[in-house]
Design a protein around this motif. Sequence first.
Motif, PDB file in Angstrom:
ATOM      1  N   PRO A   4       0.802  -1.225   0.000  1.00 23.39           N
ATOM      2  CA  PRO A   4       0.000   0.000   0.000  1.00 23.39           C
ATOM      3  C   PRO A   4       0.839   1.281   0.000  1.00 23.39           C
ATOM      4  CG  PRO A   4       0.086  -0.929   2.201  1.00 23.39           C
ATOM      5  CD  PRO A   4       0.875  -1.855   1.318  1.00 23.39           C
ATOM      6  N   SER A   5       2.170   1.140  -0.108  1.00 24.60           N
ATOM      7  CA  SER A   5       3.041   2.317  -0.064  1.00 24.60           C
ATOM      8  C   SER A   5       3.140   2.970  -1.438  1.00 24.60           C
ATOM      9  CB  SER A   5       4.435   1.898   0.416  1.00 24.60           C
ATOM     10  OG  SER A   5       5.379   2.879   0.052  1.00 24.60           O
ATOM     11  N   LEU A   6       2.779   4.255  -1.494  1.00 28.32           N
ATOM     12  CA  LEU A   6       2.853   4.968  -2.774  1.00 28.32           C
ATOM     13  C   LEU A   6       4.296   5.130  -3.220  1.00 28.32           C
ATOM     14  CD1 LEU A   6      -0.052   5.636  -1.775  1.00 28.32           C
ATOM     15  CD2 LEU A   6       0.142   7.775  -3.048  1.00 28.32           C
ATOM     16  N   ARG A   7       5.181   5.355  -2.253  1.00 25.05           N
ATOM     17  CA  ARG A   7       6.563   5.578  -2.685  1.00 25.05           C
ATOM     18  C   ARG A   7       7.206   4.305  -3.205  1.00 25.05           C
ATOM     19  NH1 ARG A   7      10.039   6.711   2.768  1.00 25.05           N
ATOM     20  NH2 ARG A   7       8.393   6.367   4.280  1.00 25.05           N
ATOM     21  N   TYR A  10       5.842   3.946  -6.613  1.00 24.07           N
ATOM     22  CA  TYR A  10       6.518   4.916  -7.477  1.00 24.07           C
ATOM     23  C   TYR A  10       7.906   4.409  -7.875  1.00 24.07           C
ATOM     24  CZ  TYR A  10       8.927   8.994  -9.144  1.00 24.07           C
ATOM     25  OH  TYR A  10       9.669   9.833  -9.921  1.00 24.07           O
ATOM     26  N   GLY A  11       8.664   3.985  -6.856  1.00 19.05           N
ATOM     27  CA  GLY A  11      10.037   3.521  -7.104  1.00 19.05           C
ATOM     28  C   GLY A  11      10.076   2.338  -8.060  1.00 19.05           C
ATOM     29  N   GLU A  12       9.164   1.392  -7.857  1.00 18.20           N
ATOM     30  CA  GLU A  12       9.108   0.214  -8.743  1.00 18.20           C
ATOM     31  C   GLU A  12       8.710   0.621 -10.159  1.00 18.20           C
ATOM     32  OE1 GLU A  12       6.364  -2.386  -6.750  1.00 18.20           O
ATOM     33  OE2 GLU A  12       7.808  -2.809  -5.134  1.00 18.20           O
ATOM     34  N   ILE A 162       3.075  13.063  -4.169  1.00 14.25           N
ATOM     35  CA  ILE A 162       3.086  11.706  -3.606  1.00 14.25           C
ATOM     36  C   ILE A 162       3.058  11.747  -2.077  1.00 14.25           C
ATOM     37  CG2 ILE A 162       4.448   9.591  -3.365  1.00 14.25           C
ATOM     38  CD1 ILE A 162       3.823   9.514  -6.106  1.00 14.25           C
ATOM     39  N   ASN A 163       2.163  10.966  -1.514  1.00 15.22           N
ATOM     40  CA  ASN A 163       2.044  10.840  -0.056  1.00 15.22           C
ATOM     41  C   ASN A 163       3.133   9.910   0.476  1.00 15.22           C
ATOM     42  OD1 ASN A 163       0.893   9.795   2.605  1.00 15.22           O
ATOM     43  ND2 ASN A 163      -0.687  11.279   2.019  1.00 15.22           N
ATOM     44  N   ARG A 164       3.642  10.235   1.641  1.00 17.48           N
ATOM     45  CA  ARG A 164       4.740   9.468   2.213  1.00 17.48           C
ATOM     46  C   ARG A 164       4.288   8.136   2.812  1.00 17.48           C
ATOM     47  NH1 ARG A 164       9.690  11.121   4.188  1.00 17.48           N
ATOM     48  NH2 ARG A 164      10.575   9.926   5.906  1.00 17.48           N
ATOM     49  N   ASN A 165       3.013   8.063   3.184  1.00 15.30           N
ATOM     50  CA  ASN A 165       2.563   6.923   4.001  1.00 15.30           C
ATOM     51  C   ASN A 165       1.792   5.881   3.192  1.00 15.30           C
ATOM     52  OD1 ASN A 165       3.518   8.151   6.499  1.00 15.30           O
ATOM     53  ND2 ASN A 165       1.948   9.683   6.039  1.00 15.30           N
ATOM     54  N   ASP A 166       1.551   4.736   3.837  1.00 13.11           N
ATOM     55  CA  ASP A 166       0.704   3.719   3.224  1.00 13.11           C
ATOM     56  C   ASP A 166      -0.721   4.263   3.166  1.00 13.11           C
ATOM     57  OD1 ASP A 166       2.961   2.244   3.334  1.00 13.11           O
ATOM     58  OD2 ASP A 166       2.228   0.778   4.801  1.00 13.11           O
ATOM     59  N   LEU A 167      -1.371   4.081   2.042  1.00 11.83           N
ATOM     60  CA  LEU A 167      -2.766   4.523   1.917  1.00 11.83           C
ATOM     61  C   LEU A 167      -3.627   3.322   1.530  1.00 11.83           C
ATOM     62  CD1 LEU A 167      -2.494   7.940  -0.028  1.00 11.83           C
ATOM     63  CD2 LEU A 167      -2.566   7.556   2.444  1.00 11.83           C
ATOM     64  N   PRO A 168      -4.893   3.293   1.985  1.00 19.27           N
ATOM     65  CA  PRO A 168      -5.771   2.176   1.625  1.00 19.27           C
ATOM     66  C   PRO A 168      -5.969   2.117   0.108  1.00 19.27           C
ATOM     67  CG  PRO A 168      -6.872   3.745   3.110  1.00 19.27           C
ATOM     68  CD  PRO A 168      -5.543   4.311   2.806  1.00 19.27           C
ATOM     69  N   PHE A 169      -6.197   0.901  -0.392  1.00 21.58           N
ATOM     70  CA  PHE A 169      -6.503   0.761  -1.824  1.00 21.58           C
ATOM     71  C   PHE A 169      -7.927   1.239  -2.066  1.00 21.58           C
ATOM     72  CE2 PHE A 169      -3.221  -2.485  -1.103  1.00 21.58           C
ATOM     73  CZ  PHE A 169      -2.291  -2.045  -2.029  1.00 21.58           C
TER      74      PHE A 169
END
Lengths: 314, 279
Positions: A4-7, A10-12, A162-169
């Motif tokens: 659930p991590s946006l970063r 993003y990185g992948e 981009i948000n730093r934290n895990d966000l719900p799907f």
Amino acid sequence: MKSPSLRNAYGEALVALGRKDDRVMALEADLGKSTQSVMFQTEFPDRYFQMGIAEQDMMSTAAGMALAGMIPFVHTFAIFATGRAYDQLRNSVCVPNLPVRICGSSAGLSDFGDGKTHQSVEDVALMRAIPNLTVICPADAIETTKMMEHMLDWPGPVYIRINRNDLPFVTPENEPYAIGKVSLLRQGRDVAIFAAGVMVSKALEAATTLEADGISARVINVSTIKPLDRDAVIRYAAGVNAIVTAEEHTLIGGLGSAVVEALRGVAHAPVEFVGVTDRFGTSAERYDILMERYGLTAEAIAAAAKTILRKNDK
Amino acid sequence: MAKPDEIRRIQRIACDLRANVIKMIGVGKVGHIGGSCSLAEIAAALYFSKMRIDPNDMKNKDRDRFLLSKGHTVPIQYAALIEMGVIPREHSSGLKTLEGNLQGHPDMKTPGMEAVTGSLGQGLSIGVGMALALRYKKSPARVYVAMGDGEIAEGQIWEAAMAAARYKLDSLTGIVDRNGFQATGATRDIFEIPNLVEKWRAFGWNALHVDGHDVAAVLNALDEAEATKGVPTVIVADTVKGKGVSFAENTSAFHNASLTQAQYDQALSEIAEAKRILQ
């Protein structure tokens, strides 16, 4: 299950783009772990550039790379990308309309511990005002991955918040994504909630609580804030008795402003904004309590809708 | 070493560029005369001798690039591009006009322009990005960035200087047009930056110090820059603000000013005389 991590997403996705196209380059200002551009460094060391803690130089350097035919991705915290390097972004990148991608990480209040100097509650307003610049803000990791797939071909510069934290799907995995579109995540008759980023999940939560009170709310994910899909905003704003916008950003110049700008010239229901009132962020030990303190909650969204509906009844 | 014939040819072109600048700015219209004229020999040496560029193929991916970080003096760059035939000569009347093709600062819409510069301090960083990308693509292209001695008070210049040294960008050459004057006065009074050559060396650059109106010295320095491997080179060029136009020399009064008809005529006749002596 995907992370659930946006970063991480993003990185992948950046690495995947790097494999697909060798025009992709990454620039970094000593925050590679926060932005996860470090993944790109590992796989493509010759297309990764550590520019030191010098964001202004980094931004103009990316412009030079784009002028030589590359697609550079610039990484730093949202507030530094949009604030410290504003003039470089404006003049070196946006005036010549170059395909530079600016990843503003730790956006909004999501860097909860670091406080006001590192949080960005005004970046959308700044970025929206620059001609040629596209402004996008994914609601979850799924959407982040899909957005990145468009980063090779989209013309001109793009700011990715981009948000730093895990966000719900919250976005459907198998629905196609396009920059410049808004998407309806939930049907409803009485209220239209336009939300972006982390506030999309809170809008969906609010819709559920409103339903328990007999109020039917539709939720629209505005993941492209500019260019805003004005026709769709007008369409989704039609036929309801209340419109609420929800953003992790100052109420001045962000999503709420953009939605009302889009509705200019057409009759529409009353609009209420949920967002950060005119003030800076602050440090907190957890993201959720900071969001509560700043009124960025599902409860606040539901309350805003009810306030309008009550007023309508009078 | 530069040959006497070549030196003479470049000196004469520098006169033509100055004349183009004066004609472009014309009578009664405000323009950056001083900082354009101080760069004339350097611009002539780059565009007409040193740089590998083809006026008929200005988009060639391996062309050498010239960036005018001190973008307000863009008339000298237009003057060179006009003389090369890249910008049509008849466009010169359109400088800073609504319907014209020549913006007040470098703009990508004008043929031959490589970047948007003029918000001071950004050109060297753009040059670093170009040089990094071109090196990755194994292009032989070189990148030249002209800066002003007032401009380099911008901190971003020194960020870019550190980055260029860190990445050993020997394809990048910086030129500081040290004409000693900026918008509101002498640089030594406004914001003096002492020990400039030593500063660049301390930042990891090969630093050369020349008379920026001595074409032979400029050409030799450009050759030395190209021959220097493993570090970027900067040429600190001592110049005269307003060079070649006697009443505009060594003053900030013609940094950005208009000319009367009498001044215009005098400027062109002085430049023509300077060129005649070079025959």
